[in-house]
Structures are given as structure tokens and as C-alpha cells.
Motif scaffolding. Structure first.
Motif, PDB file in Angstrom:
ATOM      1  N   ILE A 126      15.351 -36.370 -40.970  1.00 13.47           N
ATOM      2  CA  ILE A 126      16.601 -37.129 -41.057  1.00 13.47           C
ATOM      3  C   ILE A 126      17.561 -36.476 -42.050  1.00 13.47           C
ATOM      4  O   ILE A 126      17.213 -36.209 -43.195  1.00 13.47           O
ATOM      5  N   SER A 127      18.795 -36.247 -41.600  1.00 12.22           N
ATOM      6  CA  SER A 127      19.841 -35.665 -42.453  1.00 12.22           C
ATOM      7  C   SER A 127      21.022 -36.624 -42.536  1.00 12.22           C
ATOM      8  O   SER A 127      21.040 -37.669 -41.887  1.00 12.22           O
ATOM      9  N   TRP A 128      22.006 -36.242 -43.328  1.00 11.24           N
ATOM     10  CA  TRP A 128      23.214 -37.067 -43.511  1.00 11.24           C
ATOM     11  C   TRP A 128      24.388 -36.369 -42.847  1.00 11.24           C
ATOM     12  O   TRP A 128      24.610 -35.182 -43.064  1.00 11.24           O
ATOM     13  N   ARG A 129      25.142 -37.118 -42.067  1.00  9.52           N
ATOM     14  CA  ARG A 129      26.246 -36.537 -41.295  1.00  9.52           C
ATOM     15  C   ARG A 129      27.583 -37.048 -41.828  1.00  9.52           C
ATOM     16  O   ARG A 129      27.826 -38.253 -41.889  1.00  9.52           O
ATOM     17  N   GLN A 130      28.440 -36.115 -42.198  1.00  7.20           N
ATOM     18  CA  GLN A 130      29.794 -36.451 -42.623  1.00  7.20           C
ATOM     19  C   GLN A 130      30.681 -36.670 -41.401  1.00  7.20           C
ATOM     20  O   GLN A 130      30.377 -36.233 -40.292  1.00  7.20           O
ATOM     21  N   SER A 175      33.472 -35.326 -40.504  1.00  9.75           N
ATOM     22  CA  SER A 175      34.065 -34.127 -39.897  1.00  9.75           C
ATOM     23  C   SER A 175      33.024 -33.121 -39.415  1.00  9.75           C
ATOM     24  O   SER A 175      33.382 -32.066 -38.890  1.00  9.75           O
ATOM     25  N   GLU A 176      31.746 -33.438 -39.545  1.00 16.34           N
ATOM     26  CA  GLU A 176      30.705 -32.472 -39.203  1.00 16.34           C
ATOM     27  C   GLU A 176      30.600 -32.287 -37.693  1.00 16.34           C
ATOM     28  O   GLU A 176      30.706 -33.245 -36.923  1.00 16.34           O
ATOM     29  N   THR A 177      30.385 -31.048 -37.280  1.00 18.01           N
ATOM     30  CA  THR A 177      30.251 -30.736 -35.851  1.00 18.01           C
ATOM     31  C   THR A 177      28.884 -30.158 -35.504  1.00 18.01           C
ATOM     32  O   THR A 177      28.582 -29.986 -34.330  1.00 18.01           O
ATOM     33  N   LYS A 178      28.073 -29.871 -36.526  1.00 15.79           N
ATOM     34  CA  LYS A 178      26.739 -29.306 -36.274  1.00 15.79           C
ATOM     35  C   LYS A 178      25.761 -30.429 -35.967  1.00 15.79           C
ATOM     36  O   LYS A 178      25.769 -31.477 -36.606  1.00 15.79           O
ATOM     37  N   TRP A 179      24.903 -30.188 -34.992  1.00 16.00           N
ATOM     38  CA  TRP A 179      23.926 -31.177 -34.578  1.00 16.00           C
ATOM     39  C   TRP A 179      22.543 -30.780 -35.069  1.00 16.00           C
ATOM     40  O   TRP A 179      22.232 -29.595 -35.191  1.00 16.00           O
ATOM     41  N   PRO A 180      21.678 -31.762 -35.344  1.00 16.95           N
ATOM     42  CA  PRO A 180      20.311 -31.442 -35.791  1.00 16.95           C
ATOM     43  C   PRO A 180      19.518 -30.763 -34.679  1.00 16.95           C
ATOM     44  O   PRO A 180      19.915 -30.780 -33.508  1.00 16.95           O
ATOM     45  N   ASP A 181      18.377 -30.169 -35.044  1.00 16.72           N
ATOM     46  CA  ASP A 181      17.636 -29.377 -34.048  1.00 16.72           C
ATOM     47  C   ASP A 181      16.573 -30.167 -33.302  1.00 16.72           C
ATOM     48  O   ASP A 181      15.847 -29.598 -32.484  1.00 16.72           O
ATOM     49  N   LYS A 182      16.460 -31.502 -33.553  1.00 17.42           N
ATOM     50  CA  LYS A 182      15.489 -32.319 -32.850  1.00 17.42           C
ATOM     51  C   LYS A 182      16.171 -33.571 -32.310  1.00 17.42           C
ATOM     52  O   LYS A 182      17.017 -34.156 -32.990  1.00 17.42           O
ATOM     53  N   VAL A 183      15.761 -33.993 -31.117  1.00 16.02           N
ATOM     54  CA  VAL A 183      16.293 -35.236 -30.541  1.00 16.02           C
ATOM     55  C   VAL A 183      15.185 -35.945 -29.756  1.00 16.02           C
ATOM     56  O   VAL A 183      14.178 -35.333 -29.384  1.00 16.02           O
ATOM     57  N   ILE A 184      15.396 -37.236 -29.525  1.00 12.91           N
ATOM     58  CA  ILE A 184      14.548 -38.028 -28.634  1.00 12.91           C
ATOM     59  C   ILE A 184      15.452 -38.572 -27.538  1.00 12.91           C
ATOM     60  O   ILE A 184      16.553 -39.059 -27.820  1.00 12.91           O
ATOM     61  N   ILE A 185      15.012 -38.490 -26.294  1.00 15.67           N
ATOM     62  CA  ILE A 185      15.842 -38.933 -25.175  1.00 15.67           C
ATOM     63  C   ILE A 185      15.105 -40.003 -24.363  1.00 15.67           C
ATOM     64  O   ILE A 185      13.895 -40.185 -24.494  1.00 15.67           O
ATOM     65  N   CYS A 207      19.608 -39.367 -32.254  1.00 12.44           N
ATOM     66  CA  CYS A 207      19.914 -38.210 -33.097  1.00 12.44           C
ATOM     67  C   CYS A 207      19.474 -38.524 -34.522  1.00 12.44           C
ATOM     68  O   CYS A 207      19.918 -39.522 -35.099  1.00 12.44           O
ATOM     69  N   PRO A 208      18.622 -37.703 -35.149  1.00 11.64           N
ATOM     70  CA  PRO A 208      18.052 -38.023 -36.462  1.00 11.64           C
ATOM     71  C   PRO A 208      19.029 -37.793 -37.625  1.00 11.64           C
ATOM     72  O   PRO A 208      18.867 -36.854 -38.418  1.00 11.64           O
ATOM     73  N   GLN A 209      19.997 -38.675 -37.725  1.00 12.53           N
ATOM     74  CA  GLN A 209      20.985 -38.560 -38.799  1.00 12.53           C
ATOM     75  C   GLN A 209      21.442 -39.939 -39.266  1.00 12.53           C
ATOM     76  O   GLN A 209      21.608 -40.857 -38.463  1.00 12.53           O
ATOM     77  N   HIS A 210      21.634 -40.063 -40.580  1.00 16.59           N
ATOM     78  CA  HIS A 210      22.404 -41.164 -41.138  1.00 16.59           C
ATOM     79  C   HIS A 210      23.862 -40.729 -41.147  1.00 16.59           C
ATOM     80  O   HIS A 210      24.160 -39.544 -41.321  1.00 16.59           O
ATOM     81  N   THR A 211      24.770 -41.663 -40.987  1.00 13.25           N
ATOM     82  CA  THR A 211      26.192 -41.321 -40.947  1.00 13.25           C
ATOM     83  C   THR A 211      26.920 -41.800 -42.198  1.00 13.25           C
ATOM     84  O   THR A 211      26.630 -42.882 -42.725  1.00 13.25           O
ATOM     85  N   LEU A 212      27.834 -40.977 -42.659  1.00 10.17           N
ATOM     86  CA  LEU A 212      28.693 -41.313 -43.794  1.00 10.17           C
ATOM     87  C   LEU A 212      30.131 -41.344 -43.292  1.00 10.17           C
ATOM     88  O   LEU A 212      30.936 -40.455 -43.558  1.00 10.17           O
ATOM     89  N   PHE A 213      30.444 -42.388 -42.516  1.00  9.65           N
ATOM     90  CA  PHE A 213      31.743 -42.496 -41.868  1.00  9.65           C
ATOM     91  C   PHE A 213      32.653 -43.523 -42.535  1.00  9.65           C
ATOM     92  O   PHE A 213      33.703 -43.865 -41.996  1.00  9.65           O
ATOM     93  N   GLY A 214      32.249 -44.042 -43.685  1.00  4.58           N
ATOM     94  CA  GLY A 214      33.056 -45.070 -44.351  1.00  4.58           C
ATOM     95  C   GLY A 214      32.674 -46.476 -43.948  1.00  4.58           C
ATOM     96  O   GLY A 214      32.804 -47.414 -44.716  1.00  4.58           O
ATOM     97  N   SER A 215      32.215 -46.612 -42.715  1.00  4.57           N
ATOM     98  CA  SER A 215      31.735 -47.899 -42.219  1.00  4.57           C
ATOM     99  C   SER A 215      30.393 -47.661 -41.535  1.00  4.57           C
ATOM    100  O   SER A 215      30.231 -46.670 -40.811  1.00  4.57           O
ATOM    101  N   THR A 216      29.444 -48.535 -41.806  1.00  2.44           N
ATOM    102  CA  THR A 216      28.096 -48.342 -41.269  1.00  2.44           C
ATOM    103  C   THR A 216      27.613 -49.614 -40.607  1.00  2.44           C
ATOM    104  O   THR A 216      28.159 -50.700 -40.829  1.00  2.44           O
TER     105      THR A 216
END
Length: 403
Positions: free
Chosen positions: A148-152, A154-164, A218-227
């Protein structure tokens, strides 16, 4: 009783019969297609979202204070929520099924292949998401904490693992969806991601989307100002814990706004509110058309009886009994209704083809047309029964009266 004398009598006075037959045709065209739309909408509304709807709720948190540290607040909030008695699990995400708003991307098996990419709904998640939602992991493995990573914003890069979802795996690998585990797919055309797991079902936020079963975690927490926090409780504890958790979060951090607390059941109701409204309107229309058509048949038959009283009396005087007169008018109405439903069958299929082409509705099933024909034949016979019985009560003596 022979049909030809009745048909010849109808041809001599055909205006009323034509109007009733046309009314029946239009009624059948509308009610059969309306019923098809109602059943189609009900099937859409009954689809499973894949999650434990009865025990899920969510709420949003938006920070506004100058010293508001979103990452620290999210970590602290999730720890508090997960440690609350009665809570099974919780995680942070951007959306939930059927909510109406969310992210989507294209996923392909080859890089740079935007044309052949398949649309997929994106849910940001962590290792607690599967347990929180109550979805079933049917292949592969779950995320690990280190994934798990943190996503800003404006970020455009995606993590290298997903579940579908299984539906997404079937779209990417139609010959063997289970082989998707361990395979590399490409998101944003060129960025490779490894599929590490497959869940059985998780609907997208948009109920009208043709790919509603295609979703991706997508294994990310988001830092979008609202969660948004998605919370699953023990059975029967949801309604009690909702205000408790909201109050706990409000007291723990003053520099934010909590809003939009809603259960998944309420989300489903709001998502399909338009479908329910359409069904109510169409049901009302079907009922009104049937009543109007029935009244039209009653009116025509009553007018016919009043106009032909002397003729009926003459037949009675010549030996026709009440059953013969009743049968005559029932057969006459059957002929008119049969012509109407036969024309209506063709109009029904024509309208359905138009709706399929213009509104992307599903084609009508074959049995709707014969069922509609039988229903209107029954209504027609039921409607004419009263006037036909009155006709059978006309006494033979009326034949001797002058007009």
C-alpha cells in the motif's frame, strides 16, 4: 355458429369495429413493451453488488484547518474505527458500488493498445478492503501492508499490483479467466501492473454502465483533500455504530467536516430511484390503458346492442335462445379483438426494435407477445360479457314493436 355471417355484419358497420381494433393494437404495443421495460429494470435493480450491503456504511471527511495533516488523520481515523467494538473492518477509498461517482481507466493485455483496452472501475483500497466489503477472493492473494502506497492528487504513476473482478478477468482473458493471476496488464496504455488476485464480484459505481461488473482494486491510500471511509459492522450493529463513529471522528479532529454518511442499502435505493419511478409510471400507464380499452369495448358493445335490439328480438322470435345471443356477441368481440392483437403483435415487435436501436434496451423475449395477446383477448371477452348478457335478455316481443 358460423363466423362468416358475423364477419359480414361487421363489414356493414365497420367504423366502430376498426376503432376498437386499432385501440387494442395500440394498447398491446404499449403495454407489452412497457412490461418488458419494467421486468428489465427490476432485473437490473435485483443484481447483487457483491458486497455485504446490510452491514456497510460510509462517510466522508474533508480537512480545512491550516495544520491539517491528511495522512496522519487518515491513519489515526482508521485505527480508531477498526478498534471500535462491533466494527469488523474499515478502509479508505474513493467510492463504493452504485454511488454514481468514481474513477475509470482502460486496461489492456498489450502496451500502447488504447483501442483494445477494456474499461474498468477503479477503487483505491488497502489490505483491509476485501474483508471490509465482504467480497470473495476466488483466486490469487490479497494485498500485503507493504503493497500500500500514498497517492497525491496530481500523481499519474500506478502501483505494480492490482486485484480485479472475475468479470474483468473474463474480458481480458476470455479463454481462461483463472490464468489472469500472475499476468501483466497495462493501465494508462503503457504502465504495467501485475494481477495478483481475482474477486468474485464488485460492481462499479455506475448502475447503467454495460461493464458494471468490471472493477479493479488499486493498493493506494489517497491524499485528495477529501477522503471516504467504508465501514463494515457486525450484523445488527450498523445503525447503532453510525452516529457513534461519526461523533468519535468529529471529537478527534476539529479541523475537518464530516458529511455524506450513508448506508449501502440507502445508496442502492438512491441509485435505482429513477428505475423505480419509471416502473411506477409504466405500471400506471398499463393499468390506465387496460381500463380505457375495456371501457371502449363495453361502449361499442352496448351501442351495438341498443342499435340492434329489434334484430335481436327477431332472432329470439325465430327460435334463438339466450345462449345463442350471448355467444354471438362474444364471438363478434373475439373477432375484433383478434384482429387488434394480431396487428398489435407486429407493432409491438416494431416498437421494440426501435427502442433497442435508440435506447440500447434488450430485445423483447418471445413469450411476451403471445402473453400480451392472450391477456387482451381475455380482457376483451370480460369487457363484452356485460353488454352481451343484456343483449341475451332482450325479449322476442320487441320484434313486433315499431321503431
Amino acid at each position: 355458429m358460423h363466423f362468416m355471417p358475423i364477419i359480414r355484419a361487421l363489414l356493414r358497420n365497420k367504423t366502430g369495429a376498426i376503432l376498437i381494433a386499432a385501440q387494442i393494437a395500440v394498447t398491446m404495443t404499449v403495454i407489452v413493451n412497457a412490461m418488458h421495460i419494467i421486468v428489465d429494470r427490476n432485473q437490473l435493480m435485483s443484481r447483487s453488488s457483491g458486497v455485504d450491503e446490510a452491514n456497510l456504511f460510509y462517510l466522508s471527511s474533508t480537512g480545512f484547518a491550516d495544520n491539517f495533516n491528511e495522512q496522519q488523520v487518515i491513519q489515526a481515523d482508521l485505527l480508531k474505527i477498526r478498534n471500535t467494538p462491533g466494527v469488523i473492518d474499515a478502509y479508505q477509498s474513493n467510492s463504493v458500488p452504485l454511488r454514481g461517482g468514481g474513477w475509470s481507466m482502460g486496461l489492456a493485455t498489450q502496451p500502447g493498445n488504447a483501442v483494445d483496452s477494456t474499461g474498468v472501475a477503479i477503487y483505491f483500497a488497502d489490505e483491509h478492503a476485501i474483508n471490509t466489503l465482504g467480497v470473495e477472493l476466488i483466486a490469487g492473494e490479497n494485498f500485503k501492508p507493504e503493497d500500500i502506497s500514498w497517492r497525491q492528487r496530481s500523481e499519474t504513476k500506478w502501483p505494480d499490483k492490482v486485484i480485479i473482478t472475475k468479470a474483468m478477468a473474463e474480458s481480458l482473458f476470455p479463454d481462461d479467466w483463472q490464468s489472469a493471476v500472475g499476468q501483466t496488464a497495462y493501465i494508462a496504455e503503457t504502465q504495467p501492473v501485475t494481477i495478483i488476485g481475482i474477486i468474485n464480484k464488485l460492481q462499479a459505481p455506475w448502475n447503467g454502465w454495460s461493464g458494471v461488473e468490471r472493477s479493479l482494486l488499486c493498493p493506494q491510500h489517497t491524499l485528495f483533500g477529501s477522503t471516504r471511509y467504508i465501514i463494515r459492522t457486525e450484523p445488527g450493529m450498523r445503525d447503532k455504530l453510525m452516529p457513534q463513529i461519526e461523533s468519535m471522528l468529529a471529537d478527534s479532529q476539529q479541523g475537518r467536516i464530516l458529511r455524506g454518511m450513508r448506508t449501502m442499502e440507502e445508496t442502492r435505493e438512491r441509485s435505482y430511484r429513477g428505475h423505480r419511478g419509471t416502473s411506477v409510471v409504466l405500471t400506471t400507464l398499463i393499468g390506465a390503458l387496460m381500463v380505457v380499452t375495456g371501457l371502449g369495448i363495453v361502449g361499442l358493445a352496448s351501442f351495438s346492442v341498443n342499435r340492434r335490439k329489434k334484430q335481436i328480438g327477431t332472432r329470439r322470435a325465430l327460435g334463438a335462445n339466450r345462449a345463442n345471443i350471448l355467444h354471438y356477441f362474444m364471438v363478434e368481440n373475439f373477432i375484433i379483438t383478434s384482429i387488434g392483437v394480431s396487428l398489435g403483435a407486429l407493432m409491438t415487435l416494431g416498437l421494440n426494435m426501435l427502442l433497442v436501436d435508440m435506447l440500447s434496451l434488450t430485445p423483447i423475449r418471445w413469450f411476451y407477445v403471445p402473453c400480451g395477446m392472450l391477456a387482451l383477448l381475455f380482457i376483451g371477452q370480460l369487457a363484452v360479457l356485460g353488454p352481451a348478457r343484456r343483449a341475451s335478455m332482450v325479449p322476442p316481443a320487441i320484434a313486433t314493436r315499431t321503431a
